[in-house]
Design an enzyme around this catalytic site. Structure first.
Site, mmCIF file in Angstrom:
data_model
loop_
_atom_site.group_PDB
_atom_site.id
_atom_site.type_symbol
_atom_site.label_atom_id
_atom_site.label_comp_id
_atom_site.label_asym_id
_atom_site.label_seq_id
_atom_site.Cartn_x
_atom_site.Cartn_y
_atom_site.Cartn_z
ATOM 1 N N THR A 5 0.763 -1.162 -0.064
ATOM 2 C CA THR A 5 0.083 -0.115 -0.049
ATOM 3 C C THR A 5 0.886 1.251 0.099
ATOM 4 O O THR A 5 2.070 1.247 0.642
ATOM 5 C CB THR A 5 -0.925 -0.194 1.517
ATOM 6 O OG1 THR A 5 -1.709 -1.056 1.372
ATOM 7 C CG2 THR A 5 -1.709 1.425 1.366
ATOM 8 N N SER A 161 4.283 4.644 -7.881
ATOM 9 C CA SER A 161 3.837 3.443 -8.916
ATOM 10 C C SER A 161 4.759 3.174 -9.819
ATOM 11 O O SER A 161 4.616 1.999 -10.321
ATOM 12 C CB SER A 161 2.341 3.723 -9.382
ATOM 13 O OG SER A 161 2.373 4.495 -10.626
ATOM 14 N N CYS A 164 7.854 1.596 -7.160
ATOM 15 C CA CYS A 164 7.286 0.338 -6.207
ATOM 16 C C CYS A 164 6.361 -0.742 -6.641
ATOM 17 O O CYS A 164 5.334 -0.176 -7.177
ATOM 18 C CB CYS A 164 6.565 1.059 -4.821
ATOM 19 S SG CYS A 164 6.135 -0.222 -3.729
ATOM 20 N N THR A 167 2.845 -0.732 -5.592
ATOM 21 C CA THR A 167 1.901 0.331 -5.590
ATOM 22 C C THR A 167 1.558 0.321 -7.131
ATOM 23 O O THR A 167 2.236 0.430 -7.995
ATOM 24 C CB THR A 167 2.962 1.700 -5.321
ATOM 25 O OG1 THR A 167 3.287 1.374 -4.044
ATOM 26 C CG2 THR A 167 2.102 2.864 -5.291
#
Length: 176
Positions: A5, A161, A164, A167
């Site tokens: 997350t 995003s 990672c 993500t």
């Protein structure tokens, strides 16, 4: 275990935005959901929370935090301190693995299961697997552009995003 997350909160003036990605990852390699909502409004829409960690644990803590907000008349800091104390002392809650970012019109707080309630020095905070990337991007955007908080939070998560693997770019943003 469910993981992966990224949550970021950005404050500028009297506005605050909290954004989260939508990916739910099982273990280290399986994406189970792309559109999870990890941002919620509490206390008649006056408080925004974003949560990272185990999904069930985060939902449990979010519900507990909502109870504390009701109990303390929407006083964000008092509710956060009371939740953190209960979280640390309770044998069951103590085992929950999650972090919360909570924000209202005045304050932004990080609440952890080890009993910390932290008000960041900067007007930006990030948590979760991509939290550091999102926080760095948000700080750069906040100090070097005139973008509003919602745009900064969204762009920071888009950048996270791309770095990672836990993500995604299915982003939810709530603004006060």
């Amino acid at each position: 275990m469910f993981r992966g997350t990224t949550i970021v909160a950005v404050r500028r003036g009297d506005r605050v935005s909290v954004a989260g990605d939508g990916q739910v990852t099982f273990g280290d390699s399986t994406i189970l959901k792309h559109g999870a909502k990890k941002i919620r409004r509490l206390y008649n829409g006056e408080v925004i929370v974003g949560f990272a960690g185990s999904v069930a644990d985060a939902m449990t803590l979010s519900q507990k935090f909502e109870e504390k907000l009701e109990q303390y008349g929407g006083n964000l800091k008092r509710a956060a301190v009371e939740l953190a104390q209960e979280w640390r002392k309770d044998k069951i809650l103590r085992k929950l693995e999650a972090l919360l970012i909570a924000a209202d019109k005045k304050d932004t707080l990080l609440i952890s299961g080890t009993g910390e309630v932290i008000e960041p020095d900067e007007d930006v905070i990030g948590i979760g697997s991509g939290g550091n990337y999102a926080m760095a991007a948000a700080l750069a955007l906040r100090y070097n552009t005139d973008l509003d908080t919602e745009e900064i939070a969204r762009k920071a998560l888009e950048i996270a995003s791309k770095i990672c693997v836990y993500t995604n770019n299915n982003i939810t943003v709530e603004t006060l």
